[in-house]
Design a protein around this motif. Structure first.
Motif, PDB file in Angstrom:
ATOM      1  N   GLN A   1      61.327  62.143  72.767  1.00 43.99           N
ATOM      2  CA  GLN A   1      61.370  62.309  74.226  1.00 43.99           C
ATOM      3  C   GLN A   1      60.093  62.177  75.209  1.00 43.99           C
ATOM      4  O   GLN A   1      60.465  61.597  75.964  1.00 43.99           O
ATOM      5  CB  GLN A   1      62.029  63.733  74.951  1.00 43.99           C
ATOM      6  CG  GLN A   1      63.286  63.536  73.951  1.00 43.99           C
ATOM      7  CD  GLN A   1      64.229  64.806  74.430  1.00 43.99           C
ATOM      8  OE1 GLN A   1      63.889  65.797  74.495  1.00 43.99           O
ATOM      9  NE2 GLN A   1      65.372  64.687  74.592  1.00 43.99           N
ATOM     10  N   ILE A   2      59.731  63.034  74.675  1.00 44.91           N
ATOM     11  CA  ILE A   2      57.908  62.628  74.908  1.00 44.91           C
ATOM     12  C   ILE A   2      57.640  61.715  75.597  1.00 44.91           C
ATOM     13  O   ILE A   2      57.083  60.759  76.551  1.00 44.91           O
ATOM     14  CB  ILE A   2      57.646  63.911  74.833  1.00 44.91           C
ATOM     15  CG1 ILE A   2      57.639  65.405  75.146  1.00 44.91           C
ATOM     16  CG2 ILE A   2      55.710  64.066  75.082  1.00 44.91           C
ATOM     17  CD1 ILE A   2      56.402  67.214  74.287  1.00 44.91           C
TER      18      ILE A   2
ATOM     19  N   LYS B   1      64.395  68.983  65.689  1.00 47.94           N
ATOM     20  CA  LYS B   1      64.401  69.303  66.920  1.00 47.94           C
ATOM     21  C   LYS B   1      63.166  68.706  67.211  1.00 47.94           C
ATOM     22  O   LYS B   1      62.708  68.379  68.311  1.00 47.94           O
ATOM     23  CB  LYS B   1      64.309  71.207  67.335  1.00 47.94           C
ATOM     24  CG  LYS B   1      65.717  71.679  67.021  1.00 47.94           C
ATOM     25  CD  LYS B   1      65.791  72.534  66.731  1.00 47.94           C
ATOM     26  CE  LYS B   1      67.219  73.926  67.177  1.00 47.94           C
ATOM     27  NZ  LYS B   1      67.263  75.389  67.059  1.00 47.94           N
ATOM     28  N   ILE B   2      61.915  68.534  66.467  1.00 49.22           N
ATOM     29  CA  ILE B   2      60.522  68.570  66.999  1.00 49.22           C
ATOM     30  C   ILE B   2      60.311  66.859  67.281  1.00 49.22           C
ATOM     31  O   ILE B   2      60.002  66.602  67.543  1.00 49.22           O
ATOM     32  CB  ILE B   2      59.423  69.112  65.672  1.00 49.22           C
ATOM     33  CG1 ILE B   2      59.465  70.874  65.499  1.00 49.22           C
ATOM     34  CG2 ILE B   2      57.974  68.633  65.820  1.00 49.22           C
ATOM     35  CD1 ILE B   2      58.686  71.407  64.238  1.00 49.22           C
ATOM     36  N   TRP B   3      61.215  66.928  66.161  1.00 48.41           N
ATOM     37  CA  TRP B   3      60.881  64.767  66.523  1.00 48.41           C
ATOM     38  C   TRP B   3      61.403  64.209  67.749  1.00 48.41           C
ATOM     39  O   TRP B   3      60.958  63.314  68.183  1.00 48.41           O
ATOM     40  CB  TRP B   3      61.932  64.102  64.738  1.00 48.41           C
ATOM     41  CG  TRP B   3      61.415  62.736  64.894  1.00 48.41           C
ATOM     42  CD1 TRP B   3      62.911  62.361  64.855  1.00 48.41           C
ATOM     43  CD2 TRP B   3      60.476  61.862  64.752  1.00 48.41           C
ATOM     44  NE1 TRP B   3      62.348  60.228  65.537  1.00 48.41           N
ATOM     45  CE2 TRP B   3      61.527  60.767  65.250  1.00 48.41           C
ATOM     46  CE3 TRP B   3      59.629  61.910  64.912  1.00 48.41           C
ATOM     47  CZ2 TRP B   3      60.409  59.389  65.385  1.00 48.41           C
ATOM     48  CZ3 TRP B   3      58.564  61.211  64.869  1.00 48.41           C
ATOM     49  CH2 TRP B   3      58.746  59.606  65.295  1.00 48.41           C
ATOM     50  N   PHE B   4      63.067  64.790  68.048  1.00 49.00           N
ATOM     51  CA  PHE B   4      63.948  64.049  69.322  1.00 49.00           C
ATOM     52  C   PHE B   4      62.752  64.864  70.241  1.00 49.00           C
ATOM     53  O   PHE B   4      62.919  64.240  71.106  1.00 49.00           O
ATOM     54  CB  PHE B   4      64.785  65.303  68.882  1.00 49.00           C
ATOM     55  CG  PHE B   4      65.572  64.859  70.552  1.00 49.00           C
ATOM     56  CD1 PHE B   4      66.073  63.306  70.204  1.00 49.00           C
ATOM     57  CD2 PHE B   4      66.451  65.566  70.959  1.00 49.00           C
ATOM     58  CE1 PHE B   4      67.458  62.943  71.159  1.00 49.00           C
ATOM     59  CE2 PHE B   4      66.878  65.075  72.158  1.00 49.00           C
ATOM     60  CZ  PHE B   4      67.871  63.670  72.216  1.00 49.00           C
ATOM     61  N   GLY B   5      62.300  65.635  70.176  1.00 51.05           N
ATOM     62  CA  GLY B   5      61.410  66.207  71.144  1.00 51.05           C
ATOM     63  C   GLY B   5      60.156  65.208  71.229  1.00 51.05           C
ATOM     64  O   GLY B   5      59.537  64.924  72.650  1.00 51.05           O
ATOM     65  N   THR B   6      59.218  64.999  70.114  1.00 48.64           N
ATOM     66  CA  THR B   6      58.339  63.680  70.159  1.00 48.64           C
ATOM     67  C   THR B   6      58.575  62.923  70.772  1.00 48.64           C
ATOM     68  O   THR B   6      57.936  62.315  71.817  1.00 48.64           O
ATOM     69  CB  THR B   6      58.112  64.117  68.755  1.00 48.64           C
ATOM     70  OG1 THR B   6      57.718  65.677  68.165  1.00 48.64           O
ATOM     71  CG2 THR B   6      57.571  63.363  68.710  1.00 48.64           C
TER      72      THR B   6
ATOM     73  N   ASN C   1      60.734  56.352  64.481  1.00 48.21           N
ATOM     74  CA  ASN C   1      62.068  56.650  64.148  1.00 48.21           C
ATOM     75  C   ASN C   1      63.216  55.104  63.342  1.00 48.21           C
ATOM     76  O   ASN C   1      64.247  56.158  63.070  1.00 48.21           O
ATOM     77  CB  ASN C   1      62.382  56.608  66.059  1.00 48.21           C
ATOM     78  CG  ASN C   1      63.703  57.334  65.767  1.00 48.21           C
ATOM     79  OD1 ASN C   1      63.951  57.645  66.287  1.00 48.21           O
ATOM     80  ND2 ASN C   1      64.642  56.429  66.475  1.00 48.21           N
TER      81      ASN C   1
ATOM     82  N   LEU D   1      59.257  59.903  78.674  1.00 50.72           N
ATOM     83  CA  LEU D   1      58.343  61.013  79.702  1.00 50.72           C
ATOM     84  C   LEU D   1      56.827  60.075  79.811  1.00 50.72           C
ATOM     85  O   LEU D   1      56.998  59.920  81.113  1.00 50.72           O
ATOM     86  CB  LEU D   1      58.303  62.177  79.523  1.00 50.72           C
ATOM     87  CG  LEU D   1      59.746  63.357  79.193  1.00 50.72           C
ATOM     88  CD1 LEU D   1      59.329  64.554  78.761  1.00 50.72           C
ATOM     89  CD2 LEU D   1      60.131  63.143  80.688  1.00 50.72           C
TER      90      LEU D   1
ATOM     91  N   TRP E   1      63.344  70.248  61.483  1.00 50.15           N
ATOM     92  CA  TRP E   1      62.585  69.189  61.641  1.00 50.15           C
ATOM     93  C   TRP E   1      62.915  68.607  63.101  1.00 50.15           C
ATOM     94  O   TRP E   1      61.994  67.668  63.678  1.00 50.15           O
ATOM     95  CB  TRP E   1      62.045  67.961  60.846  1.00 50.15           C
ATOM     96  CG  TRP E   1      62.985  68.243  59.801  1.00 50.15           C
ATOM     97  CD1 TRP E   1      63.963  68.018  59.012  1.00 50.15           C
ATOM     98  CD2 TRP E   1      63.693  66.105  60.071  1.00 50.15           C
ATOM     99  NE1 TRP E   1      64.028  67.458  58.098  1.00 50.15           N
ATOM    100  CE2 TRP E   1      64.569  65.909  59.346  1.00 50.15           C
ATOM    101  CE3 TRP E   1      63.078  65.331  61.003  1.00 50.15           C
ATOM    102  CZ2 TRP E   1      65.156  64.964  59.829  1.00 50.15           C
ATOM    103  CZ3 TRP E   1      64.425  64.327  61.263  1.00 50.15           C
ATOM    104  CH2 TRP E   1      65.026  63.914  60.212  1.00 50.15           C
TER     105      TRP E   1
END
Length: 167
Positions: free
Chosen positions: A53-54, A46-51, A150, A58, A44
């Motif tokens: 970051q976005i 990777k999904i949280w880290f991507g969230t 987080n 971003l 999980w």
């Protein structure tokens, strides 16, 4: 004192205190064994880290660019310190984990995340209440929720990071 000077002083003071704390604790624990992240990382993550970051990086960068394009200096006043402190947190994490291999790395978000939440709240109070900036205020609110989640996630992972055995 202008808002920009006040925010610069506030952020420099926080950074100086946080960095001094990390240096002091790192020095006190200089003889402890090197710290490395427990492997493997949960799926999980990777999904949280991507969230994060976005939404946390971003979208604020896009909002900053929009503020520059539209000529809203208040957006720059709010988002530049946020992004700089986010960058300094990442730098602190890189230095403590990859360069010094110290457990001080675990403490970095516990200082930076509450301050980031404060920055976002403070930013909401600094933006004018125009309809054009409502989406920026909503973005700041979404980021407050994101970083609070987080922080809770960081707390929940503390036993795993410190390799406390569970029974």
């Amino acid at each position: 004192m202008s808002t920009e000077v006040y925010l610069l002083f506030e952020n420099l003071l926080f950074f100086a205190i946080a960095t001094s704390f990390f240096a002091l604790v790192g020095w006190a624990w200089r003889h402890s064994k090197p710290f490395y992240l427990p492997e493997p990382l949960p799926e999980w993550f990777k999904i949280w880290f991507g969230t994060v970051q976005i939404i946390g990086l971003l979208l604020p960068i896009a909002a900053l660019l929009w503020g520059i394009w539209q000529g809203y200096s208040s957006i720059l006043t709010v988002l530049i310190p946020y992004l700089v402190m986010l960058g300094l947190q990442i730098l602190s994490e890189i230095v403590t984990l990859r360069y010094f291999h110290t457990v001080v790395w675990v403490m970095v978000p516990y200082l930076y995340l509450p301050y980031r939440i404060w920055q976002l709240y403070e930013g909401m109070t600094l933006l004018s209440p125009t309809d054009e900036l409502l989406w920026i205020k909503n973005l700041l609110l979404v980021n407050i929720v994101l970083w609070a989640l987080n922080y809770a996630l960081d707390l929940s992972q503390l036993p795993r990071l410190l390799r406390w055995e569970s029974k």
